[in-house]
Design a protein around this motif. Sequence first.
Motif, PDB file in Angstrom:
ATOM      1  N   LEU A 264     -41.877  70.849  -4.542  1.00 47.18           N
ATOM      2  CA  LEU A 264     -40.432  70.862  -4.353  1.00 47.18           C
ATOM      3  C   LEU A 264     -39.560  69.711  -4.840  1.00 47.18           C
ATOM      4  O   LEU A 264     -38.512  70.185  -5.784  1.00 47.18           O
ATOM      5  CB  LEU A 264     -40.017  70.727  -2.781  1.00 47.18           C
ATOM      6  CG  LEU A 264     -40.536  71.963  -1.823  1.00 47.18           C
ATOM      7  CD1 LEU A 264     -40.162  71.592  -0.476  1.00 47.18           C
ATOM      8  CD2 LEU A 264     -39.771  73.257  -2.176  1.00 47.18           C
ATOM      9  N   THR A 265     -40.132  68.461  -5.066  1.00 44.18           N
ATOM     10  CA  THR A 265     -39.402  67.525  -5.936  1.00 44.18           C
ATOM     11  C   THR A 265     -39.565  68.107  -7.294  1.00 44.18           C
ATOM     12  O   THR A 265     -38.606  67.919  -8.174  1.00 44.18           O
ATOM     13  CB  THR A 265     -39.884  66.198  -5.702  1.00 44.18           C
ATOM     14  OG1 THR A 265     -40.153  65.903  -4.494  1.00 44.18           O
ATOM     15  CG2 THR A 265     -39.364  65.496  -6.538  1.00 44.18           C
ATOM     16  N   GLY A 266     -40.641  68.473  -7.930  1.00 37.82           N
ATOM     17  CA  GLY A 266     -40.766  69.047  -9.123  1.00 37.82           C
ATOM     18  C   GLY A 266     -39.775  70.274  -9.689  1.00 37.82           C
ATOM     19  O   GLY A 266     -39.240  70.359 -10.691  1.00 37.82           O
ATOM     20  N   GLN A 267     -39.623  71.216  -8.645  1.00 37.61           N
ATOM     21  CA  GLN A 267     -38.808  72.038  -8.880  1.00 37.61           C
ATOM     22  C   GLN A 267     -37.171  71.693  -8.852  1.00 37.61           C
ATOM     23  O   GLN A 267     -36.490  72.072  -9.544  1.00 37.61           O
ATOM     24  CB  GLN A 267     -38.749  73.194  -7.629  1.00 37.61           C
ATOM     25  CG  GLN A 267     -40.201  73.987  -7.842  1.00 37.61           C
ATOM     26  CD  GLN A 267     -40.377  74.782  -8.934  1.00 37.61           C
ATOM     27  OE1 GLN A 267     -39.608  75.347  -9.657  1.00 37.61           O
ATOM     28  NE2 GLN A 267     -41.581  74.552  -9.622  1.00 37.61           N
TER      29      GLN A 267
ATOM     30  N   ALA B 259     -37.787  68.624   0.559  1.00 41.89           N
ATOM     31  CA  ALA B 259     -39.074  68.093   0.392  1.00 41.89           C
ATOM     32  C   ALA B 259     -39.414  67.081   1.698  1.00 41.89           C
ATOM     33  O   ALA B 259     -40.569  66.630   1.602  1.00 41.89           O
ATOM     34  CB  ALA B 259     -38.943  67.392  -0.914  1.00 41.89           C
ATOM     35  N   VAL B 260     -38.187  66.673   2.299  1.00 41.62           N
ATOM     36  CA  VAL B 260     -38.362  65.515   3.220  1.00 41.62           C
ATOM     37  C   VAL B 260     -39.199  65.955   4.372  1.00 41.62           C
ATOM     38  O   VAL B 260     -40.228  65.344   4.673  1.00 41.62           O
ATOM     39  CB  VAL B 260     -36.985  65.125   3.888  1.00 41.62           C
ATOM     40  CG1 VAL B 260     -37.218  64.082   4.714  1.00 41.62           C
ATOM     41  CG2 VAL B 260     -36.231  64.553   2.789  1.00 41.62           C
ATOM     42  N   PRO B 261     -39.094  67.192   5.195  1.00 47.37           N
ATOM     43  CA  PRO B 261     -40.051  67.653   6.139  1.00 47.37           C
ATOM     44  C   PRO B 261     -41.294  67.960   5.598  1.00 47.37           C
ATOM     45  O   PRO B 261     -42.375  68.113   6.240  1.00 47.37           O
ATOM     46  CB  PRO B 261     -39.437  68.632   6.782  1.00 47.37           C
ATOM     47  CG  PRO B 261     -38.231  69.234   5.698  1.00 47.37           C
ATOM     48  CD  PRO B 261     -37.810  68.392   5.114  1.00 47.37           C
TER      49      PRO B 261
ATOM     50  N   GLY C 180     -43.065  60.206   0.596  1.00 47.88           N
ATOM     51  CA  GLY C 180     -44.057  59.454   0.439  1.00 47.88           C
ATOM     52  C   GLY C 180     -44.992  59.402  -0.669  1.00 47.88           C
ATOM     53  O   GLY C 180     -45.701  58.395  -0.958  1.00 47.88           O
ATOM     54  N   ARG C 181     -44.735  60.443  -1.479  1.00 44.91           N
ATOM     55  CA  ARG C 181     -45.855  60.755  -2.646  1.00 44.91           C
ATOM     56  C   ARG C 181     -45.034  60.729  -3.876  1.00 44.91           C
ATOM     57  O   ARG C 181     -45.268  61.187  -5.078  1.00 44.91           O
ATOM     58  CB  ARG C 181     -46.478  62.282  -2.652  1.00 44.91           C
ATOM     59  CG  ARG C 181     -47.288  62.136  -1.342  1.00 44.91           C
ATOM     60  CD  ARG C 181     -48.266  63.532  -1.577  1.00 44.91           C
ATOM     61  NE  ARG C 181     -47.412  64.641  -1.026  1.00 44.91           N
ATOM     62  CZ  ARG C 181     -47.374  65.707  -1.642  1.00 44.91           C
ATOM     63  NH1 ARG C 181     -48.094  65.831  -2.803  1.00 44.91           N
ATOM     64  NH2 ARG C 181     -46.711  67.023  -1.316  1.00 44.91           N
ATOM     65  N   TRP C 182     -43.591  60.451  -3.791  1.00 45.11           N
ATOM     66  CA  TRP C 182     -42.495  60.583  -4.782  1.00 45.11           C
ATOM     67  C   TRP C 182     -43.125  59.538  -5.928  1.00 45.11           C
ATOM     68  O   TRP C 182     -43.562  58.398  -5.702  1.00 45.11           O
ATOM     69  CB  TRP C 182     -41.107  60.014  -4.565  1.00 45.11           C
ATOM     70  CG  TRP C 182     -40.405  61.457  -4.114  1.00 45.11           C
ATOM     71  CD1 TRP C 182     -40.852  62.546  -4.127  1.00 45.11           C
ATOM     72  CD2 TRP C 182     -39.284  61.492  -3.373  1.00 45.11           C
ATOM     73  NE1 TRP C 182     -39.924  63.515  -3.337  1.00 45.11           N
ATOM     74  CE2 TRP C 182     -39.099  62.615  -3.072  1.00 45.11           C
ATOM     75  CE3 TRP C 182     -38.308  60.421  -2.755  1.00 45.11           C
ATOM     76  CZ2 TRP C 182     -37.857  63.282  -2.262  1.00 45.11           C
ATOM     77  CZ3 TRP C 182     -37.206  60.727  -2.256  1.00 45.11           C
ATOM     78  CH2 TRP C 182     -36.865  62.025  -2.015  1.00 45.11           C
ATOM     79  N   ARG C 183     -43.026  59.793  -7.197  1.00 45.74           N
ATOM     80  CA  ARG C 183     -43.538  58.861  -8.311  1.00 45.74           C
ATOM     81  C   ARG C 183     -43.084  59.645  -9.600  1.00 45.74           C
ATOM     82  O   ARG C 183     -42.402  60.629  -9.642  1.00 45.74           O
ATOM     83  CB  ARG C 183     -45.041  58.831  -8.432  1.00 45.74           C
ATOM     84  CG  ARG C 183     -45.889  60.191  -8.690  1.00 45.74           C
ATOM     85  CD  ARG C 183     -47.150  60.175  -8.679  1.00 45.74           C
ATOM     86  NE  ARG C 183     -48.077  61.463  -8.892  1.00 45.74           N
ATOM     87  CZ  ARG C 183     -48.010  62.228 -10.011  1.00 45.74           C
ATOM     88  NH1 ARG C 183     -47.524  61.951 -10.982  1.00 45.74           N
ATOM     89  NH2 ARG C 183     -48.539  63.303  -9.780  1.00 45.74           N
ATOM     90  N   LEU C 184     -43.152  58.835 -10.541  1.00 44.77           N
ATOM     91  CA  LEU C 184     -42.767  59.179 -12.011  1.00 44.77           C
ATOM     92  C   LEU C 184     -43.818  60.305 -12.342  1.00 44.77           C
ATOM     93  O   LEU C 184     -44.932  60.045 -12.078  1.00 44.77           O
ATOM     94  CB  LEU C 184     -42.849  58.133 -12.830  1.00 44.77           C
ATOM     95  CG  LEU C 184     -41.341  57.111 -12.640  1.00 44.77           C
ATOM     96  CD1 LEU C 184     -41.558  56.093 -13.866  1.00 44.77           C
ATOM     97  CD2 LEU C 184     -40.144  57.781 -13.074  1.00 44.77           C
ATOM     98  N   PRO C 185     -43.181  61.463 -13.152  1.00 44.73           N
ATOM     99  CA  PRO C 185     -44.438  62.235 -13.392  1.00 44.73           C
ATOM    100  C   PRO C 185     -45.108  61.729 -14.718  1.00 44.73           C
ATOM    101  O   PRO C 185     -44.810  60.893 -15.465  1.00 44.73           O
ATOM    102  CB  PRO C 185     -43.417  63.285 -13.918  1.00 44.73           C
ATOM    103  CG  PRO C 185     -42.292  63.078 -14.348  1.00 44.73           C
ATOM    104  CD  PRO C 185     -42.239  61.931 -13.175  1.00 44.73           C
TER     105      PRO C 185
END
Length: 331
Positions: A35-38, A223-225, A230-235
């Motif tokens: 979801l973050t990627g989208q 993306a929160v629920p 907790g997995r957010w990072r730079l691609p």
Amino acid sequence: MTSENLRATLLCVFGMVIVGSSVSLSQLILDYPPLTGQAARYALAALALFGIARVFPRLGAAAPAAHPTPPPGPRAGRRAPLRPRPSGTRPTPRERGILALLAATGLAAFNACILVALPHADAAAVGTVIGAAPLGLALLGPLLRGQRPTLRLVAAAGIVVAGTAAVQGAGRTDAVGLLAALGALGGEIAFSLLAAAVLPRLGPVRVAAHSCALAVPLLLVAAVPAGEPGRWRLPTPVEAATLGYLAAFMTVLAFLAWFTGLRRLGVERAGMIVGVMPLATLATAAVQAGRLPDPGQTLGVLVVALGLALGLTTRGGGQSVERSAARTASA
């Protein structure tokens, strides 16, 4: 088919070919929070689209309407010159609501439903359900205008759906997968129906730009629920390049081509061209694998082609969204 309709058809086909041939690239970002990627993809696309709208403000804009000529006044025989009615570039409150609904259903919810469906169903099963979009658009497009669906267009859309099912294959699914796939189908149908309501005044560039921008916060909230913070990072470099490609081609270029063709063809005719997307996916997979599709898939391609030929050559079926909007305004 007129030359304008032919150009619009080719634009819609081009848009679906881009989407279908880009599906395999999504495999390169499976490890990135989806979801973050989208959200990142749509944010990049929105920046590009607003930039295009700023540099080329008249690109794809609707022709401004003119004020009607006032009745003769004291100076009989002289008509006041027609003054263009400003078409405006900012969405009205009603248009913002439609664009928000488009972003919520056709972009954010569509992606979320796909993510929910895939663990419970084969990609083929999900694709087959979404492949029913041409039939849904052929039925709902005229009904929302208060008209009866054209029998030939509905039949042609049904043929396209049958061919798409043959291309995708049956696949397996459970109840959760089926419900999520149906949700994605609803998002696919809403994507074109809602866009058609705002395309006549805003034009393809601004409709695409605003819908992409509105989808970003919706996806980040979803993306929160889903546990993605907790997995957010730079691609990684490969993921960043893939997201950039998906933003530039699968979103900016494909959306502009689709919305431009949709505005001319109307939702019924353009909706059938959604059947081109799985064909492009099949052709891309065949090239990557270095082998021809199996006979069942080849037959499905021919069935889709038959349905498209039947529907796109129908006289009197379908209606451009501009003509539909004009009729609604004059009613």
